[in-house]
Write a protein that holds these residues in place. Sequence first.
Motif, PDB file in Angstrom:
ATOM      1  N   LEU A  20       0.815  -1.217   0.000  1.00 43.43           N
ATOM      2  CA  LEU A  20       0.000   0.000   0.000  1.00 43.43           C
ATOM      3  C   LEU A  20       0.849   1.267   0.000  1.00 43.43           C
ATOM      4  O   LEU A  20       0.469   2.263  -0.622  1.00 43.43           O
ATOM      5  CB  LEU A  20      -0.965   0.016   1.193  1.00 43.43           C
ATOM      6  N   VAL A  21       2.007   1.229   0.682  1.00 43.67           N
ATOM      7  CA  VAL A  21       2.834   2.448   0.728  1.00 43.67           C
ATOM      8  C   VAL A  21       3.927   2.453  -0.343  1.00 43.67           C
ATOM      9  O   VAL A  21       4.742   3.372  -0.410  1.00 43.67           O
ATOM     10  CB  VAL A  21       3.472   2.664   2.125  1.00 43.67           C
ATOM     11  N   GLY A  22       3.955   1.398  -1.175  1.00 43.61           N
ATOM     12  CA  GLY A  22       4.899   1.384  -2.291  1.00 43.61           C
ATOM     13  C   GLY A  22       6.279   0.840  -1.966  1.00 43.61           C
ATOM     14  O   GLY A  22       7.206   0.986  -2.756  1.00 43.61           O
ATOM     15  N   LEU A  23       6.445   0.191  -0.784  1.00 42.99           N
ATOM     16  CA  LEU A  23       7.742  -0.421  -0.476  1.00 42.99           C
ATOM     17  C   LEU A  23       7.946  -1.682  -1.329  1.00 42.99           C
ATOM     18  O   LEU A  23       9.083  -2.057  -1.603  1.00 42.99           O
ATOM     19  CB  LEU A  23       7.820  -0.784   1.017  1.00 42.99           C
ATOM     20  N   TYR A  24       6.854  -2.338  -1.697  1.00 43.76           N
ATOM     21  CA  TYR A  24       6.888  -3.433  -2.674  1.00 43.76           C
ATOM     22  C   TYR A  24       6.044  -3.010  -3.877  1.00 43.76           C
ATOM     23  O   TYR A  24       5.059  -2.284  -3.720  1.00 43.76           O
ATOM     24  CB  TYR A  24       6.268  -4.721  -2.121  1.00 43.76           C
ATOM     25  N   GLY A  25       6.414  -3.503  -5.045  1.00 46.66           N
ATOM     26  CA  GLY A  25       5.562  -3.326  -6.222  1.00 46.66           C
ATOM     27  C   GLY A  25       4.648  -4.534  -6.357  1.00 46.66           C
ATOM     28  O   GLY A  25       5.083  -5.661  -6.105  1.00 46.66           O
ATOM     29  N   PRO A  26       3.378  -4.361  -6.721  1.00 46.22           N
ATOM     30  CA  PRO A  26       2.477  -5.505  -6.841  1.00 46.22           C
ATOM     31  C   PRO A  26       2.807  -6.387  -8.041  1.00 46.22           C
ATOM     32  O   PRO A  26       3.244  -5.884  -9.083  1.00 46.22           O
ATOM     33  CB  PRO A  26       1.092  -4.863  -7.001  1.00 46.22           C
ATOM     34  N   ARG A  79      -5.341   2.078  -5.411  1.00 44.10           N
ATOM     35  CA  ARG A  79      -5.721   3.446  -5.810  1.00 44.10           C
ATOM     36  C   ARG A  79      -5.863   4.297  -4.552  1.00 44.10           C
ATOM     37  O   ARG A  79      -6.529   3.891  -3.593  1.00 44.10           O
ATOM     38  CB  ARG A  79      -7.035   3.438  -6.595  1.00 44.10           C
ATOM     39  N   PHE A  80      -5.192   5.445  -4.574  1.00 42.23           N
ATOM     40  CA  PHE A  80      -5.263   6.372  -3.439  1.00 42.23           C
ATOM     41  C   PHE A  80      -5.882   7.668  -3.932  1.00 42.23           C
ATOM     42  O   PHE A  80      -5.344   8.306  -4.848  1.00 42.23           O
ATOM     43  CB  PHE A  80      -3.852   6.624  -2.886  1.00 42.23           C
ATOM     44  N   ASP A  81      -7.011   8.021  -3.374  1.00 46.43           N
ATOM     45  CA  ASP A  81      -7.744   9.220  -3.791  1.00 46.43           C
ATOM     46  C   ASP A  81      -8.004   9.207  -5.301  1.00 46.43           C
ATOM     47  O   ASP A  81      -7.860  10.212  -6.003  1.00 46.43           O
ATOM     48  CB  ASP A  81      -6.959  10.474  -3.388  1.00 46.43           C
ATOM     49  N   GLY A  82      -8.337   7.995  -5.807  1.00 46.42           N
ATOM     50  CA  GLY A  82      -8.720   7.846  -7.216  1.00 46.42           C
ATOM     51  C   GLY A  82      -7.575   7.621  -8.185  1.00 46.42           C
ATOM     52  O   GLY A  82      -7.809   7.396  -9.378  1.00 46.42           O
ATOM     53  N   GLU A  83      -6.314   7.670  -7.702  1.00 49.92           N
ATOM     54  CA  GLU A  83      -5.164   7.514  -8.602  1.00 49.92           C
ATOM     55  C   GLU A  83      -4.405   6.225  -8.308  1.00 49.92           C
ATOM     56  O   GLU A  83      -4.265   5.835  -7.149  1.00 49.92           O
ATOM     57  CB  GLU A  83      -4.212   8.701  -8.464  1.00 49.92           C
ATOM     58  N   ASP A  84      -3.880   5.596  -9.356  1.00 50.38           N
ATOM     59  CA  ASP A  84      -3.092   4.373  -9.223  1.00 50.38           C
ATOM     60  C   ASP A  84      -1.738   4.721  -8.603  1.00 50.38           C
ATOM     61  O   ASP A  84      -0.934   5.439  -9.196  1.00 50.38           O
ATOM     62  CB  ASP A  84      -2.898   3.742 -10.611  1.00 50.38           C
ATOM     63  N   THR A  85      -1.476   4.205  -7.379  1.00 57.17           N
ATOM     64  CA  THR A  85      -0.258   4.612  -6.665  1.00 57.17           C
ATOM     65  C   THR A  85       1.011   4.141  -7.377  1.00 57.17           C
ATOM     66  O   THR A  85       2.017   4.849  -7.377  1.00 57.17           O
ATOM     67  CB  THR A  85      -0.246   4.072  -5.220  1.00 57.17           C
TER      68      THR A  85
END
Length: 330
Positions: A66-72, A78-84
Amino acid sequence: MTALVEVKGLSKVFDVSAPWLNRVVEGKPRQFVHAVDGVSFEIERGKTLALVGESGCGKSTVARLLVGLYGPTAGEVRFDGEDTAAVLKSPRARALRKRMQMIFQDPYASLNPRWRVRDIVGEPLREHGLISDAGGIEDKVADLLQSVGLAAADVQKFPHQFSGGQRQRISIARALATQPEFLVCDEPTSALDVSVQAQVLNIMKDLQRERGLTYLFISHNLAVVRHVADEVGVMYLGRLVEQAPKRQLFEAPRHPYTRMLLDAIPDIQMTGRARTPVQGEVPNPLNPPTGCAFHPRCPHANARCSSERPELRTIGGIRVSCHAVEEGRL
């Protein structure tokens, strides 16, 4: 209300194979672990979703995704409608990181022992260019420390001069430095004594009320979850097996695994209710069971459970992944 955080079909696969030469010499195949396997959920602005489950079920991997330490490996956050994942690769990455922060599990490992508290809590302020002069940073750090129940004079101290609970407060102050909207809390109280846990949790609840924060709260302690969560998601072997509002989940759990987790909590009221402690072991994630991953431990399992993987469906306002619930056998 619109969701601040939306997670759709999120998966993370880790390659845990032996080194290439070992595989060639010993004739071993490559091995993969599906740490997170198709998880979907939403968190409304200002609310707390708690993820619970036994060790190794993928909770902390979800937090890091969720915080981007790993890539999926698959799916999206999506955070506030945008793909993180897309934003974190763009020039707007810094602005997004400012809006979401993480509190780590171990307050002894997550603070630099060589830095003073002024530098630890002030680092996000310098990194994001919020305050540049040393005096301004010290004043802001003092304010942040006071907001989590520490003294302004503590800015001069080193981490070893604090107890575990105080160190976790420093971690919370550091996470709040950029004025984030979303905090991912990875078992933030599991390393603390019970009395200290309560103090830290109360601080987090007060901060949420004052600042309108949104939390993802990772825990294996259901008593803690009952205190902080609005919604609860139960994970088992990388998958979400049940998600429901807190009161519904605690009063009328649907999935057999959720029931077993709740039955394992000590019965202080001595209600005399029949209880089934959690049976069996979590299967080896390198070789998960066919069908429903929980079927080897489930008292309600039948032939369908061992061959067909259940989907997460909404039944009576609760999202649950269980053939027995779906068929009305539970």
